[in-house]
Design an enzyme around this catalytic site. Sequence first.
Site, PDB file in Angstrom:
ATOM      1  N   ASN A 197       9.234 -14.059  30.336  1.00 25.95           N
ATOM      2  CA  ASN A 197       9.967 -12.836  30.029  1.00 25.95           C
ATOM      3  C   ASN A 197       9.625 -11.803  31.096  1.00 25.95           C
ATOM      4  O   ASN A 197       8.452 -11.637  31.444  1.00 25.95           O
ATOM      5  CB  ASN A 197       9.562 -12.302  28.654  1.00 25.95           C
ATOM      6  CG  ASN A 197       9.966 -13.250  27.529  1.00 25.95           C
ATOM      7  OD1 ASN A 197      11.020 -13.876  27.591  1.00 25.95           O
ATOM      8  ND2 ASN A 197       9.134 -13.358  26.513  1.00 25.95           N
ATOM      9  N   HIS A 208       5.150 -18.778  29.011  1.00 24.40           N
ATOM     10  CA  HIS A 208       5.004 -19.324  27.669  1.00 24.40           C
ATOM     11  C   HIS A 208       5.286 -20.820  27.757  1.00 24.40           C
ATOM     12  O   HIS A 208       6.219 -21.234  28.454  1.00 24.40           O
ATOM     13  CB  HIS A 208       6.049 -18.732  26.716  1.00 24.40           C
ATOM     14  CG  HIS A 208       5.890 -17.269  26.443  1.00 24.40           C
ATOM     15  ND1 HIS A 208       5.256 -16.791  25.321  1.00 24.40           N
ATOM     16  CD2 HIS A 208       6.306 -16.178  27.131  1.00 24.40           C
ATOM     17  CE1 HIS A 208       5.295 -15.465  25.323  1.00 24.40           C
ATOM     18  NE2 HIS A 208       5.923 -15.064  26.424  1.00 24.40           N
ATOM     19  N   HIS A 259       3.091 -13.960  32.635  1.00 24.62           N
ATOM     20  CA  HIS A 259       2.647 -15.130  31.876  1.00 24.62           C
ATOM     21  C   HIS A 259       3.802 -16.069  31.632  1.00 24.62           C
ATOM     22  O   HIS A 259       4.929 -15.650  31.402  1.00 24.62           O
ATOM     23  CB  HIS A 259       2.025 -14.725  30.531  1.00 24.62           C
ATOM     24  CG  HIS A 259       2.840 -13.752  29.741  1.00 24.62           C
ATOM     25  ND1 HIS A 259       2.885 -12.399  30.046  1.00 24.62           N
ATOM     26  CD2 HIS A 259       3.651 -13.917  28.671  1.00 24.62           C
ATOM     27  CE1 HIS A 259       3.678 -11.786  29.186  1.00 24.62           C
ATOM     28  NE2 HIS A 259       4.165 -12.686  28.348  1.00 24.62           N
ATOM     29  N   GLU A 311       6.320  -8.056  26.620  1.00 24.11           N
ATOM     30  CA  GLU A 311       5.484  -7.060  25.930  1.00 24.11           C
ATOM     31  C   GLU A 311       4.165  -6.817  26.652  1.00 24.11           C
ATOM     32  O   GLU A 311       3.677  -5.695  26.693  1.00 24.11           O
ATOM     33  CB  GLU A 311       5.224  -7.504  24.486  1.00 24.11           C
ATOM     34  CG  GLU A 311       6.461  -7.302  23.616  1.00 24.11           C
ATOM     35  CD  GLU A 311       6.342  -7.927  22.241  1.00 24.11           C
ATOM     36  OE1 GLU A 311       5.267  -8.438  21.900  1.00 24.11           O
ATOM     37  OE2 GLU A 311       7.357  -7.906  21.522  1.00 24.11           O
ATOM     38  N   VAL A 312       3.591  -7.884  27.182  1.00 20.58           N
ATOM     39  CA  VAL A 312       2.317  -7.732  27.890  1.00 20.58           C
ATOM     40  C   VAL A 312       2.609  -7.672  29.398  1.00 20.58           C
ATOM     41  O   VAL A 312       3.174  -8.614  29.964  1.00 20.58           O
ATOM     42  CB  VAL A 312       1.361  -8.905  27.573  1.00 20.58           C
ATOM     43  CG1 VAL A 312       0.059  -8.758  28.356  1.00 20.58           C
ATOM     44  CG2 VAL A 312       1.081  -8.980  26.074  1.00 20.58           C
ATOM     45  N   ASP A 347      -1.455 -18.979  22.443  1.00 21.47           N
ATOM     46  CA  ASP A 347      -0.924 -17.687  22.001  1.00 21.47           C
ATOM     47  C   ASP A 347      -1.500 -17.358  20.613  1.00 21.47           C
ATOM     48  O   ASP A 347      -1.594 -18.222  19.739  1.00 21.47           O
ATOM     49  CB  ASP A 347       0.612 -17.748  21.932  1.00 21.47           C
ATOM     50  CG  ASP A 347       1.228 -16.356  21.865  1.00 21.47           C
ATOM     51  OD1 ASP A 347       1.874 -15.943  22.840  1.00 21.47           O
ATOM     52  OD2 ASP A 347       1.050 -15.668  20.827  1.00 21.47           O
TER      53      ASP A 347
END
Length: 121
Positions: free
Chosen positions: A94, A109, A107, A102-103, A32
């Site tokens: 998320n 994390h 994904h 946000e993206v 990240d």
Amino acid sequence: MYDKNNIFAKILRGEIPCKKIYESANVLAFYDVNPQKKIHALVIPKGEYMDLDDLNSKASAEEMVELIKAITIVAKKIGISDLVKGGGYRALVNVGENGGQEVPHLHFHIFGGEKIGKMVS
Ligand code: 5GP
């Protein structure tokens, strides 16, 4: 609808650089750019999936298995998976606005390298 211009799509196309950790036919993992913990990696499918629901409805079983397996492969590769040697990590996804995504490209994390702390704040 999937936004082909999101930042991870650009990373997958090689238009933006990343610090690559691992790559397979259907998965890419990299660090990240703005780490929230000592070690902060991201594991993404190469397929155009916005979130877990999108993955569930469109991806092949092979892609899904590869994605989940990549989490453990990456954790091992970056040295945070050996519980005997004080390892341990958190993998989280998320989803959407309430989830803090946000993206808009799915994904995972992976946080490690120190105590991760409270699950949610
Ligand atoms: P989200 O909030 O969508 O779950 O997480 C998006 C993550 O992508 C954030 O942790 C953010 O730091 C990371 N990120 C955003 N842009 C870039 C980038 O250009 N390169 C890398 N490596 N990570 C990024």
